[in-house]
Design a protein around this motif. Structure first.
Motif, mmCIF file in Angstrom:
data_model
loop_
_atom_site.group_PDB
_atom_site.id
_atom_site.type_symbol
_atom_site.label_atom_id
_atom_site.label_comp_id
_atom_site.label_asym_id
_atom_site.label_seq_id
_atom_site.Cartn_x
_atom_site.Cartn_y
_atom_site.Cartn_z
ATOM 1 N N ARG A 138 0.796 -1.094 0.022
ATOM 2 C CA ARG A 138 0.139 0.082 -0.021
ATOM 3 C C ARG A 138 0.982 1.559 -0.093
ATOM 4 O O ARG A 138 1.653 1.455 0.579
ATOM 5 N N ARG A 144 -1.641 7.863 0.171
ATOM 6 C CA ARG A 144 -2.930 7.218 -0.054
ATOM 7 C C ARG A 144 -4.190 7.967 0.453
ATOM 8 O O ARG A 144 -5.092 7.811 -0.517
ATOM 9 N N VAL A 148 -7.188 8.346 -2.141
ATOM 10 C CA VAL A 148 -8.627 7.770 -1.872
ATOM 11 C C VAL A 148 -9.837 8.775 -1.916
ATOM 12 O O VAL A 148 -10.774 8.649 -2.554
ATOM 13 N N ARG A 153 -11.600 4.358 -3.239
ATOM 14 C CA ARG A 153 -10.656 3.248 -2.641
ATOM 15 C C ARG A 153 -10.470 2.137 -3.823
ATOM 16 O O ARG A 153 -9.128 1.704 -3.984
#
Length: 418
Positions: A138, A144, A148, A153
């Motif tokens: 990840r 991230r 997102v 997602r």
């Protein structure tokens, strides 16, 4: 014991220490004359880099495999040797070779020799398919979370799945030039699955092609240079777009701040028998003698769109530099807009996935300069869904996922002058 491939594996552990322990970019560690690759022959150097990149692409899954077998965290070098062995096993390598090499690397360490038995015991418990059922690596939270928010997602997970794989090699090939065998992508780039040594590939010496990710080529196609036009490539190094512009017949001025990076650009121009005026200067200070027909600005950015090729970036950066980069991009864009003639055009692009370095920059530029307009250009292979409502082109790693993906980019073509 002189395990086969031990030198390359030991160098890979050293490179992992440089990235994960010292916070150095791979390019810096590789270029260091006193670094982990010092004294290695070309074959071992290349293998060490491939192994290091593979571990960085699978660090989180490797740690999950090791966690149940470690009561406390071992020294970093030992952990990196364990990670390397796990990733090699996951990639289908011979387990005994990976295990024996890890044990020997730890045994030879000045402060880790007593842990060789632990390494052997832990790795003997690793299954044949250690990553089965585990999610891919990840992206770090600082990256991230905003992605997102911007894309959702599912899209971010799709990006991460692509980034976990070794990327193919894309070439930009001139008309009728000799080139290796590969697959021609919808946008015209040639994609190779097996890379090998680039300089040994068919047509390299003749200069009929150069390495350039398929996504990066689209900035020049969006600019659509015409033969004889005066075009400025701003922040030009390492030079793939300069070569594209020159091959299209434009009169190119390539400008960049880095003398070292421009040396490579000059080498590629010479190899490909292409011409461009090369200027080493600060784009914020340099003033052209005459305005250009078009300007291409590939602005400095977080490079978060290139993680599939540079998996060290998430471990070296923390997002703290983004605000400063956003401000610099705006300054450079305003400079670029002032360097084109009336009726000229500017293409702004960044190899970033962060909206503030792409869509946000476009919105800010349009707000600062009411006379600006965004132009779309028909380009073969570019899907309609890649265009934003504002007229920019948003490219993501999960585009063409089944074929190896592409770098993340944002680009927009602007018309109007300051």
């Amino acid at each position: 014991m002189a395990a086969e491939g031990l030198a390359a594996r030991a160098a890979a552990v050293g490179l992992l220490g440089a990235v994960l322990g010292e916070g150095r970019l791979m390019t810096q560690a590789v270029a260091d004359p006193q670094g982990p690759l010092s004294g290695l022959p070309p074959g071992d150097r290349a293998r060490a880099q491939r192994l290091t990149l593979a571990v960085l692409r699978h660090l989180e899954p490797a740690d999950k495999v090791l966690e149940p077998h470690l009561r406390k965290a071992p020294p970093r070098m030992v952990r990196d040797a364990l990670r390397l062995a796990v990733v090699e096993i996951a990639m289908g390598g011979a387990a005994h070779g990976a295990v024996n090499a890890a044990v020997e690397i730890v045994r030879r360490g000045k402060r880790t020799g007593h842990l060789a038995g632990l390494v052997n015991a832990v790795l003997r418990k690793v299954p044949e398919q250690p990553f089965e059922g585990l999610p891919p690596q990840r992206m770090p939270r600082w990256l991230r979370q905003p992605l997102v928010h911007a894309y959702g997602r599912e899209v971010v997970a799709a990006m991460e799945a692509v980034q976990a794989g070794a990327p193919p090699l894309d070439l930009t090939v001139r008309d009728r030039a000799e080139a290796p065998e590969g697959v021609v992508l919808p946008t015209g780039s040639l994609r190779l699955e097996e890379k090998g040594q680039v300089s040994a590939l068919a047509g390299y010496a003749a200069g009929g092609w150069w390495v350039q990710d398929a996504a990066a080529t689209l900035a020049v196609r969006l600019l659509d240079p015409k033969p004889g036009e005066r075009v400025l490539d701003l922040c030009a190094a390492p030079g793939g777009k300069t070569l594209q512009l020159a091959a299209a017949g434009a009169q190119v001025t390539a400008l960049d701040l880095s003398e070292a990076r421009m040396a490579r650009l000059r080498e590629n121009l010479a190899r490909c028998a292409l011409e461009a005026e090369v200027v080493v200067a600060d784009a914020l200070d340099w003033t052209p003698a005459k305005q250009f027909d078009a300007v291409l600005l590939d602005a400095p950015c977080s490079a978060t769109g290139t993680i599939r090729r540079h998996p060290d970036l998430p471990f070296v950066k923390d997002g703290s530099e983004v605000a400063g980069l956003v401000a610099l991009q705006a300054q450079l864009l305003d400079r670029a807009l002032g360097m084109v003639r009336p009726g000229g055009r500017v293409v702004f692009c960044t190899c970033s996935l962060l909206p503030e370095e792409g869509e946000g920059q476009l919105a800010s530029a349009l707000a600062r300069h009411p006379g600006l307009s965004v132009e779309r250009v028909a380009m073969p292979g570019v899907e309609e869904a890649w265009w934003t409502d504002a007229g920019g082109l948003r490219l993501r790693p999960d585009h063409w996922a089944e074929a190896g993906g592409m770098d993340g980019f944002f680009m927009a073509r602007l018309k109007g002058v300051l």
